[in-house]
Design a protein around this motif. Structure first.
Motif, short mmCIF file in Angstrom:
data_model
loop_
_atom_site.label_atom_id
_atom_site.label_comp_id
_atom_site.label_asym_id
_atom_site.label_seq_id
_atom_site.Cartn_x
_atom_site.Cartn_y
_atom_site.Cartn_z
N TYR A 179 0.88 -1.25 -0.21
CA TYR A 179 0.02 0.01 0.03
C TYR A 179 1.01 1.18 0.11
CZ TYR A 179 -3.62 -3.46 1.11
OH TYR A 179 -4.60 -4.47 1.22
N ASN A 180 2.24 0.92 -0.02
CA ASN A 180 3.08 2.32 0.06
C ASN A 180 2.81 2.93 1.11
OD1 ASN A 180 4.94 4.15 -0.71
ND2 ASN A 180 3.92 5.10 -2.44
N PRO A 181 3.04 2.80 2.38
CA PRO A 181 2.86 3.59 3.84
C PRO A 181 3.29 5.01 3.69
CG PRO A 181 3.97 1.31 4.33
CD PRO A 181 4.09 1.48 2.61
N ASP A 182 4.40 5.42 2.78
CA ASP A 182 4.63 7.07 2.57
C ASP A 182 3.71 7.57 2.20
OD1 ASP A 182 7.04 6.16 3.92
OD2 ASP A 182 8.25 5.98 2.07
N SER A 183 2.75 7.11 1.21
CA SER A 183 1.87 7.90 0.57
C SER A 183 0.53 8.00 1.61
CB SER A 183 1.44 7.02 -0.60
OG SER A 183 0.44 5.99 -0.26
N TYR A 184 0.75 7.63 2.86
CA TYR A 184 -0.47 8.12 3.64
C TYR A 184 -0.14 9.11 4.77
CZ TYR A 184 -3.11 4.00 1.92
OH TYR A 184 -3.82 3.33 1.17
N ASP A 185 -1.19 9.99 4.99
CA ASP A 185 -0.99 10.90 5.88
C ASP A 185 -0.57 10.47 7.41
OD1 ASP A 185 -1.60 12.92 3.95
OD2 ASP A 185 -3.80 12.81 4.26
N HIS A 186 -1.08 9.50 7.80
CA HIS A 186 -0.91 8.77 9.24
C HIS A 186 -1.03 7.45 9.20
CE1 HIS A 186 0.13 10.27 13.12
NE2 HIS A 186 -0.58 9.53 13.50
N ILE A 187 -0.40 6.84 10.09
CA ILE A 187 -0.51 5.32 10.10
C ILE A 187 -0.97 5.24 11.76
CG2 ILE A 187 0.62 3.27 10.10
CD1 ILE A 187 1.19 4.79 7.66
N LEU A 188 -2.15 4.45 11.74
CA LEU A 188 -2.55 3.98 13.00
C LEU A 188 -2.35 2.29 13.23
CD1 LEU A 188 -6.27 5.37 13.15
CD2 LEU A 188 -4.25 6.17 14.22
N PHE A 189 -1.92 2.16 14.53
CA PHE A 189 -2.00 0.81 15.06
C PHE A 189 -2.95 0.80 16.07
CE2 PHE A 189 2.47 1.63 13.57
CZ PHE A 189 2.71 0.60 12.96
N SER A 190 -4.37 -0.02 15.70
CA SER A 190 -5.51 -0.12 16.39
C SER A 190 -5.46 -1.49 16.98
CB SER A 190 -6.53 0.24 15.52
OG SER A 190 -7.91 0.19 16.55
N PHE A 191 -5.30 -1.45 18.41
CA PHE A 191 -5.55 -2.93 19.02
C PHE A 191 -6.74 -3.12 19.53
CE2 PHE A 191 -1.05 -1.75 18.91
CZ PHE A 191 -0.37 -2.84 18.57
N HIS A 192 -7.00 -4.30 19.79
CA HIS A 192 -8.31 -4.56 20.66
C HIS A 192 -8.42 -3.89 22.20
CE1 HIS A 192 -12.25 -6.59 21.37
NE2 HIS A 192 -11.97 -6.71 22.38
N GLY A 193 -9.47 -3.39 22.63
CA GLY A 193 -9.41 -2.76 23.86
C GLY A 193 -9.53 -3.69 24.87
#
Length: 349
Positions: A179-193
């Motif tokens: 997905y070419n991470p550098d092309s995204y404005d921000h990266i989320l690491f979303s874990f189960h709560g």
């Protein structure tokens, strides 16, 4: 020659997306005292009188959105592929069984199959990268409760967690590269709560969790079994593998239930803040899951995606989970071979 038993255990999935099957699944899941760790009488009222009657019909509709007529739920589909791939890798001297902590195939049935096969040992691998009492701990308890009455139980061992396994990290990172991470404005690491109280219970010192600034930012002896600390560590390792700088990613937690405080920051709050800052494109990892499921395929892609677009964002792209990646199977195979020493009779194979 005796075989070595391997038991893979994931969380679970309803047998079908019907309301009755979803209700049965939710009842078993939420009545686990390690999942909702409150007074038993209050848990019964809460689960059977409030949560399940209202949640089952809604969850059934969501399961129908991701259900396949041929392969069922994504979690079940990929879990079966993982089991079969690991069995092929390990060969005839091992017997790999798959179970779900809740519903089917049950841990009871899987253990009975291993018992009937006269395996010489059982290695249990809870398929949760980060340790939590409500997931891995619950698997431990269930397995030991079932085997304690066996007249002659074999040697039984467990994999506690694999949040920092280099092959696991590589698999998540490789999945993101397409997905070419550098092309995204921000990266989320979303874990189960998880409820904050469960993190506090994991602090045997009673002096670290939520009492020390940035208590989850570094793994230490005091928080080595902390779900949140392990989650942050996983995110850091994936980000480092992808050369993502600290200011370009956030760690957050999803799937809250009830009014008690859960692990923060909440994914919905982080998404709202990023939209407010003018971010348009988000790339989202869910590294608490080894197989795509309702919480990834629907909650992130559909619910958070719609929420982000409503707030002015444009795209939320999910990075698929480990699923049936050969590198993930490499990791599972290594866990097995490093945990189980070959018996003398098998040394020539």
């Amino acid at each position: 020659m005796s075989k070595k038993g391997i038991l893979l255990v994931n969380l679970g999935t309803p047998d079908s997306p019907s309301t009755n099957d979803v209700r049965r699944y939710l009842n078993e899941f939420l009545m686990d005292p390690r999942v909702i760790d409150v007074n038993p009488a209050w848990r019964t009222v809460l689960v059977k009188g409030i949560i399940v009657p209202f949640r089952a019909p809604k969850s059934a509709k969501l399961y129908k959105e991701i259900w396949s007529d041929t392969t069922g739920s994504p979690l079940m589909h990929y879990s079966i592929l993982q089991r079969d791939a690991l069995q092929k890798r390990l060969g005839a001297h091992y017997m790999v069984e798959l179970a779900m902590r809740y519903q089917n195939p049950s841990i009871d049935t899987a253990l009975d199959n291993l018992k009937k096969a006269l395996v010489e040992s059982i290695l249990v691998i809870p398929l949760f990268p980060q340790y939590a009492s409500a997931s891995t701990g619950s698997v431990y308890e269930k397995v030991m409760r079932l085997v304690k009455d066996w007249p002659t139980p074999p040697n039984i061992s467990f994999i506690n967690s694999f949040y920092d396994d280099d092959l696991i990290i590589k698999t998540f990172a490789d999945n993101a590269r397409k997905y070419n991470p550098d092309s995204y404005d921000h990266i989320l690491f979303s874990f189960h709560g998880l409820p904050q109280r469960q993190l506090v219970k994991a602090d045997h010192t009673h002096s670290h969790c939520l009492k020390v600034n940035d208590c989850c930012q570094t793994i230490t002896d005091k928080n080595q079994f902390c779900y949140s600390a392990q989650s942050y560590a996983t995110a850091r390792l994936i980000a480092a593998n992808l050369n993502i700088s600290d200011d370009r990613y956030s760690v957050c937690f999803q799937s809250r239930l009830g009014s008690d405080p859960w692990v923060k920051p909440y994914t919905s709050d982080v998404i709202a803040q990023l939209a407010k800052e003018g971010k348009k494109r988000l790339l989202v990892f869910c590294p608490a899951f080894v197989a795509d499921c309702l919480e990834t395929v629907y909650e992130v892609t559909e619910e958070y995606g719609a929420e982000f677009r409503h707030l002015g964002g444009e795209e939320v792209q999910l990075v698929e989970s480990l699923n049936d990646s050969p590198t993930f199977i490499d990791a599972l195979e290594r866990m097995v071979r490093n945990s189980i020493q070959p018996s003398p009779a098998a040394s020539s194979f």
